[in-house]
Design a protein around this motif. Structure first.
Motif, short mmCIF file in Angstrom:
data_model
loop_
_atom_site.label_atom_id
_atom_site.label_comp_id
_atom_site.label_asym_id
_atom_site.label_seq_id
_atom_site.Cartn_x
_atom_site.Cartn_y
_atom_site.Cartn_z
N VAL A 128 31.72 17.78 51.89
CA VAL A 128 32.95 18.11 51.16
C VAL A 128 32.71 19.33 50.27
N TRP A 129 31.55 19.39 49.65
CA TRP A 129 31.25 20.54 48.78
C TRP A 129 31.24 21.84 49.58
N ARG A 130 30.78 21.80 50.83
CA ARG A 130 30.76 23.01 51.65
C ARG A 130 32.18 23.46 51.97
N TYR A 131 33.09 22.53 52.22
CA TYR A 131 34.49 22.90 52.41
C TYR A 131 35.04 23.55 51.13
N GLU A 132 34.77 22.93 50.01
CA GLU A 132 35.28 23.46 48.74
C GLU A 132 34.73 24.85 48.47
N ARG A 133 33.45 25.06 48.79
CA ARG A 133 32.84 26.38 48.56
C ARG A 133 33.51 27.43 49.44
N ALA A 134 33.83 27.08 50.69
CA ALA A 134 34.49 28.04 51.58
C ALA A 134 35.85 28.44 51.03
N LEU A 135 36.61 27.46 50.53
CA LEU A 135 37.91 27.76 49.94
C LEU A 135 37.77 28.63 48.69
N ALA A 136 36.79 28.29 47.85
CA ALA A 136 36.60 29.04 46.61
C ALA A 136 36.18 30.48 46.88
N GLU A 137 35.33 30.69 47.87
CA GLU A 137 34.88 32.05 48.17
C GLU A 137 36.05 32.91 48.65
N TYR A 138 36.91 32.34 49.45
CA TYR A 138 38.10 33.08 49.89
C TYR A 138 38.98 33.44 48.69
N LEU A 139 39.22 32.47 47.83
CA LEU A 139 40.10 32.71 46.68
C LEU A 139 39.47 33.69 45.69
N ARG A 140 38.16 33.65 45.54
CA ARG A 140 37.51 34.61 44.65
C ARG A 140 37.75 36.04 45.14
N GLY A 141 37.72 36.21 46.45
CA GLY A 141 38.01 37.53 46.98
C GLY A 141 39.43 37.96 46.72
N ARG A 142 40.36 37.03 46.83
CA ARG A 142 41.77 37.35 46.61
C ARG A 142 42.09 37.57 45.14
N PHE A 143 41.36 36.90 44.26
CA PHE A 143 41.63 37.02 42.82
C PHE A 143 40.66 37.97 42.12
N ALA A 144 39.89 38.69 42.88
CA ALA A 144 38.91 39.61 42.28
C ALA A 144 39.60 40.63 41.39
N GLY A 145 39.03 40.84 40.22
CA GLY A 145 39.58 41.82 39.29
C GLY A 145 40.64 41.26 38.37
N ARG A 146 41.10 40.05 38.60
CA ARG A 146 42.10 39.45 37.72
C ARG A 146 41.40 38.71 36.58
N PRO A 147 42.06 38.60 35.42
CA PRO A 147 41.48 37.80 34.34
C PRO A 147 41.25 36.36 34.80
N ASP A 148 40.07 35.86 34.56
CA ASP A 148 39.71 34.49 34.96
C ASP A 148 39.89 34.26 36.46
N GLY A 149 39.69 35.30 37.25
CA GLY A 149 39.87 35.17 38.69
C GLY A 149 38.92 34.16 39.31
N THR A 150 37.65 34.20 38.90
CA THR A 150 36.68 33.25 39.44
C THR A 150 37.00 31.83 39.02
#
Length: 248
Positions: A128-150
């Motif tokens: 389950v953690w590996r699924y969550e990490r895959a989702l988070a990595e995608y979202l980090r790329g989409r929110f890069a540069g935004r305040p509190d993006g990570t």
């Protein structure tokens, strides 16, 4: 055609035969009492064949997660800037549901087994953690540069996994009866309403001006315009913007 001339039924692929043999023994003897030697003997293959498909006995309990994780990663990677990111990760989570729904009997058996064996429960949590990490990595790329993006990416990924698993486990506890998609859609819809951008406001812009913070909000089908003082506190601007978007 007579029965004597009928072609023999095709044997299942070796990988499927190993999974079937393993679960038959797990149900008859128990997980801890079943060895890899027992599994290969029942499947009619050698130990080397088992380890060619599964690194360990635990892996034979979760034979489809590697494929599903690869499918999810590819789906997220194919997303472009036109895809709203929260909706995209919700759709990615539905790939996991589809995997479970393809074989309800097997999914329910696995759920019961993991409830009984602490080691399998720990293994499942790592998956389950590996699924969550895959989702988070995608979202980090989409929110890069935004305040509190990570931070936003990690919180949303955790929320998607929690919502999906809440609905999925309810379905598994019911012995796989009914349509799991309805419950999962409801759960993921809650996540999207909480964190996603409304479908009717794909773009938001803030413009400085002489009026007071939040004094005038103009809204159309596509754009929300917020007029505020240049020296207005950021928290006040965000508060007024959330009010305009109906998130308060």
């Amino acid at each position: 055609m007579s029965s004597s001339s009928a072609a023999p039924a095709a044997k299942p692929p070796m990988r499927d035969a190993l999974v079937a043999a393993a679960f038959r023994l797990f149900l008859e003897r128990g997980y801890e009492q079943t060895t890899v030697d027992d599994i290969v003997a029942l499947a009619g293959v050698g130990r080397r064949s088992f380890f060619r498909y599964f690194p360990s006995k635990e892996d034979v309990v979760f034979p489809d997660h590697e494929r599903c994780l690869a499918d999810m990663t590819a789906f997220l990677g194919a997303g472009g800037p036109e895809h709203e990111p929260v909706r995209r990760v919700c759709d990615a989570a539905r790939l996991v549901l589809r995997m479970y729904a393809e074989n309800p009997t097997f999914s329910v058996q696995r759920y019961r087994l993991t409830r009984q064996v602490p080691g399998l429960r720990a293994y499942e949590l790592s998956v389950v953690w590996r699924y969550e990490r895959a989702l988070a990595e995608y979202l980090r790329g989409r929110f890069a540069g935004r305040p509190d993006g990570t931070l936003r990416a990690d919180v949303i990924a955790a929320a998607v996994v929690a919502a999906h698993n809440n609905a999925l486990r309810s379905w598994l506890r019911s012995d796989g009866t009914g349509d799991p998609g309805t419950a999962v859609d409801h759960a993921l819809g809650y996540v999207h309403r909480t964190y996603g951008r409304p479908a009717d406001t794909p773009a938001v812009s803030a413009r400085s001006g002489p009026a007071g913070a939040g004094e005038r909000v103009e809204q159309s089908d596509e754009v929300v315009v917020l007029v505020s003082r240049r020296d207005a506190p950021l928290w006040r601007v965000v508060q007024e913007l959330e009010t305009a978007l109906g998130r308060r």
